[in-house]
Design a protein around this motif. Structure first.
Motif, short mmCIF file in Angstrom:
data_model
loop_
_atom_site.label_atom_id
_atom_site.label_comp_id
_atom_site.label_asym_id
_atom_site.label_seq_id
_atom_site.Cartn_x
_atom_site.Cartn_y
_atom_site.Cartn_z
N ASP A 20 5.24 -3.17 -6.87
CA ASP A 20 4.92 -1.83 -6.35
C ASP A 20 4.09 -1.03 -7.35
O ASP A 20 3.15 -0.33 -6.98
CB ASP A 20 6.20 -1.07 -6.01
CG ASP A 20 6.90 -1.59 -4.77
OD1 ASP A 20 6.26 -2.36 -4.01
OD2 ASP A 20 8.07 -1.25 -4.56
N THR A 21 4.45 -1.15 -8.62
CA THR A 21 3.71 -0.44 -9.66
C THR A 21 2.30 -1.01 -9.81
O THR A 21 1.33 -0.26 -9.95
CB THR A 21 4.45 -0.53 -11.00
OG1 THR A 21 5.80 -0.05 -10.84
CG2 THR A 21 3.75 0.29 -12.07
N ALA A 22 2.19 -2.33 -9.75
CA ALA A 22 0.86 -2.95 -9.84
C ALA A 22 0.00 -2.53 -8.67
O ALA A 22 -1.20 -2.26 -8.84
CB ALA A 22 1.00 -4.48 -9.88
N LEU A 23 0.58 -2.46 -7.48
CA LEU A 23 -0.18 -2.02 -6.30
C LEU A 23 -0.72 -0.61 -6.51
O LEU A 23 -1.89 -0.33 -6.22
CB LEU A 23 0.70 -2.09 -5.06
CG LEU A 23 0.08 -1.53 -3.77
CD1 LEU A 23 -1.20 -2.29 -3.40
CD2 LEU A 23 1.09 -1.61 -2.62
N GLU A 24 0.13 0.27 -7.01
CA GLU A 24 -0.32 1.65 -7.23
C GLU A 24 -1.44 1.71 -8.26
O GLU A 24 -2.45 2.39 -8.04
CB GLU A 24 0.87 2.51 -7.70
CG GLU A 24 0.49 3.96 -7.95
CD GLU A 24 1.66 4.80 -8.39
OE1 GLU A 24 1.41 5.91 -8.93
OE2 GLU A 24 2.82 4.37 -8.21
N ARG A 25 -1.28 1.00 -9.36
CA ARG A 25 -2.28 1.07 -10.42
C ARG A 25 -3.58 0.37 -10.01
O ARG A 25 -4.67 0.88 -10.25
CB ARG A 25 -1.74 0.44 -11.71
CG ARG A 25 -0.58 1.19 -12.34
CD ARG A 25 -0.91 2.63 -12.67
NE ARG A 25 -1.94 2.75 -13.67
CZ ARG A 25 -1.74 3.19 -14.92
NH1 ARG A 25 -0.53 3.55 -15.30
NH2 ARG A 25 -2.74 3.30 -15.76
N PHE A 26 -3.48 -0.80 -9.38
CA PHE A 26 -4.68 -1.50 -8.96
C PHE A 26 -5.43 -0.70 -7.90
O PHE A 26 -6.67 -0.67 -7.88
CB PHE A 26 -4.34 -2.88 -8.39
CG PHE A 26 -3.84 -3.87 -9.41
CD1 PHE A 26 -4.08 -3.70 -10.76
CD2 PHE A 26 -3.12 -4.99 -9.01
CE1 PHE A 26 -3.62 -4.61 -11.70
CE2 PHE A 26 -2.66 -5.92 -9.93
CZ PHE A 26 -2.91 -5.73 -11.28
N SER A 27 -4.68 -0.07 -6.98
CA SER A 27 -5.31 0.71 -5.92
C SER A 27 -5.99 1.96 -6.47
O SER A 27 -7.05 2.36 -6.00
CB SER A 27 -4.27 1.12 -4.87
OG SER A 27 -3.71 -0.02 -4.25
N ARG A 28 -5.37 2.57 -7.47
CA ARG A 28 -5.89 3.83 -8.01
C ARG A 28 -6.98 3.60 -9.05
O ARG A 28 -8.03 4.24 -9.02
CB ARG A 28 -4.73 4.62 -8.64
CG ARG A 28 -5.12 6.02 -9.09
CD ARG A 28 -3.95 6.69 -9.77
NE ARG A 28 -3.67 6.10 -11.07
CZ ARG A 28 -2.51 6.26 -11.73
NH1 ARG A 28 -1.53 6.95 -11.17
NH2 ARG A 28 -2.35 5.71 -12.92
N ASP A 29 -6.73 2.68 -9.99
CA ASP A 29 -7.62 2.53 -11.13
C ASP A 29 -8.48 1.27 -11.09
O ASP A 29 -9.42 1.14 -11.87
CB ASP A 29 -6.80 2.51 -12.44
CG ASP A 29 -5.97 3.77 -12.61
OD1 ASP A 29 -6.42 4.84 -12.14
OD2 ASP A 29 -4.87 3.69 -13.18
N GLY A 30 -8.13 0.34 -10.19
CA GLY A 30 -8.83 -0.93 -10.14
C GLY A 30 -8.18 -1.98 -11.02
O GLY A 30 -7.50 -1.65 -12.00
N TYR A 31 -8.40 -3.23 -10.68
CA TYR A 31 -7.77 -4.33 -11.42
C TYR A 31 -8.22 -4.35 -12.87
O TYR A 31 -7.40 -4.45 -13.80
CB TYR A 31 -8.12 -5.66 -10.73
CG TYR A 31 -7.66 -6.88 -11.50
CD1 TYR A 31 -6.37 -7.35 -11.37
CD2 TYR A 31 -8.55 -7.57 -12.34
CE1 TYR A 31 -5.96 -8.49 -12.07
CE2 TYR A 31 -8.15 -8.70 -13.03
CZ TYR A 31 -6.84 -9.15 -12.89
OH TYR A 31 -6.43 -10.26 -13.58
#
Length: 212
Positions: A20-31
């Motif tokens: 869930d945290t990875a989804l938020e960060r990848f969605s917001r800041d990019g991989y």
């Protein structure tokens, strides 16, 4: 730096928290602008626990991608199982996609907009993933039963669902003038009109014969 992991979060719960945290960060800041340490700090878990469950950032992205596609495919499979007839299934698929975009926009954004092959080069294009194959299956069955015009499946699938996907992208970009739900019935009707076999009208034959 001293790490402060959450001791009560373990096993499946820890894995879900990290995803869930990875989804938020990848969605917001990019991989590429997100590090394992960014995810570790936000999730409040140890770096060791992330490497234990996922190995590295690419493996974490792969696990997230697979998890989201599986969840979307399960939703589409439920629509296909619940509804009978191509029209009801097409309407149900579009309604499901609208619901995901409204209730979980991060998931829809990651699935539709992340350039997965830049960081998961071994993965096939998203249009070849199981959820999209499920949508194609709906079209294939509709053509086989005669509910849809006998046109090429990729063309029919694009006509049926391509407009929906574009509309969802506009919603995610904040470019729609009204709430997404207001467009649902119009989108379902437009999609069906693009692919449905028109009812046979005997007067059409008479008209064509007269015009010859």
């Amino acid at each position: 730096m001293t790490e402060n992991p959450k001791p009560s979060v373990r096993g499946v719960a820890l894995r879900k928290l990290v995803l869930d945290t990875a989804l938020e960060r990848f969605s917001r800041d990019g991989y590429f602008n997100t590090s394992i340490h960014d995810i570790r700090r936000q999730a409040g878990v140890s770096i060791g626990s992330i490497y234990h469950h996922f190995g590295n950032k690419e493996a974490l992205a792969k696990a997230l991608y697979d998890d989201l596609l599986q969840r979307m495919d399960a939703g589409l499979a439920e629509v296909m199982e619940r509804e009978s007839g191509c029209r009801a299934r097409c309407d149900g698929i579009i309604a499901f996609l609208f619901r995901v975009a409204q209730e979980d926009p991060r998931t829809m954004r990651f699935v539709l907009e992340a350039r997965h092959r830049e960081f998961l080069p071994q993965e096939p294009p998203v249009c070849s993933s199981q959820p999209f194959l499920r949508m194609r299956e709906c079209i294939e069955q509709g053509i086989a039963t005669g509910e849809l015009r006998p046109i090429e499946v990729p063309v029919a699938a694009t006509a049926a669902f391509g407009g929906t996907i574009r509309l969802l992208q506009l919603h995610l970009d904040g470019a729609l003038e009204a709430p997404l739900s207001r467009y649902l019935m119009s989108m379902q009707e437009a999609a069906w009109r693009a692919i449905a076999r028109e009812p046979f009208n005997p007067t059409d034959t008479i008209t064509r014969e007269t015009e010859k």
